[in-house]
Design a protein around this motif. Structure first.
Motif, PDB file in Angstrom:
ATOM      1  N   SER A  15       0.908  -1.093   0.044  1.00 49.17           N
ATOM      2  CA  SER A  15       0.098   0.083  -0.008  1.00 49.17           C
ATOM      3  C   SER A  15       0.770   1.049  -0.068  1.00 49.17           C
ATOM      4  N   PHE A  16       0.477   2.277  -0.398  1.00 51.15           N
ATOM      5  CA  PHE A  16       1.088   3.440  -0.675  1.00 51.15           C
ATOM      6  C   PHE A  16      -0.005   4.594  -0.168  1.00 51.15           C
ATOM      7  N   LEU A  19       0.711   8.243  -1.326  1.00 54.82           N
ATOM      8  CA  LEU A  19       0.640   8.367  -2.948  1.00 54.82           C
ATOM      9  C   LEU A  19      -1.079   8.892  -3.102  1.00 54.82           C
ATOM     10  N   GLN A  21      -4.206   9.146  -4.960  1.00 58.41           N
ATOM     11  CA  GLN A  21      -5.185   8.080  -5.547  1.00 58.41           C
ATOM     12  C   GLN A  21      -4.777   7.742  -6.797  1.00 58.41           C
ATOM     13  N   GLN A  24      -1.873   5.555  -7.458  1.00 59.21           N
ATOM     14  CA  GLN A  24      -1.939   4.328  -6.861  1.00 59.21           C
ATOM     15  C   GLN A  24      -1.789   3.020  -7.695  1.00 59.21           C
ATOM     16  N   CYS A  43       4.653  -0.756  -8.792  1.00 62.48           N
ATOM     17  CA  CYS A  43       4.912  -0.614  -7.193  1.00 62.48           C
ATOM     18  C   CYS A  43       6.215  -0.389  -6.953  1.00 62.48           C
ATOM     19  N   ALA A  46       6.334   3.567  -7.371  1.00 65.26           N
ATOM     20  CA  ALA A  46       5.847   4.029  -6.383  1.00 65.26           C
ATOM     21  C   ALA A  46       6.561   4.174  -5.072  1.00 65.26           C
TER      22      ALA A  46
END
Length: 122
Positions: A15-16, A19, A21, A24, A43, A46
């Protein structure tokens, strides 16, 4: 933090929270290898984005610290220059006072000699 493989729905997905939405990573279609690769790359990017964002924040904080130090140094430099000028002025005034004192002492001695000569001649 990216997953080596996406095996089943029970695997914890990264999960980020920092970041936006819209940035994501979108869950992949598990049946398509390319979709999984895109997800892994997303990912990874991110994570890198978060690291860069945190580094920028850290550097901005350091910049603010350095700017505050610079301001303090500039104030100290201005105070030093003011004190230096005050010292120069006082040193010059002291020299002048020493010169005047010396001249007055010489005049006083001359007047004593003249006064003693007058008293001696009377």
């Amino acid at each position: 933090m990216f997953l080596p493989e996406l095996k089943d729905a029970e695997d914890p997905l990264p999960s980020f929270p920092d970041l936006e939405q819209r940035l994501q990573p979108v869950l992949p279609c598990r049946s398509l290898k390319e979709s999984i690769e895109v997800y892994k790359n997303h990912c990874k990017m991110a994570n890198e984005f978060n690291q860069v964002k945190h580094e920028i924040a850290r550097l901005e904080d350091r910049k603010m610290e350095l700017m505050a130090e610079l301001l303090e140094d500039e104030k100290a430099s201005m105070e030093f220059a003011r004190l230096e000028e005050e010292y120069r002025i006082l040193t010059e005034e002291n020299r002048n006072l020493i010169t005047v004192h010396s001249q007055r002492a010489q005049q006083l001695e001359t007047l004593r000699v003249i006064s003693q000569k007058r008293q001696g001649s009377s």
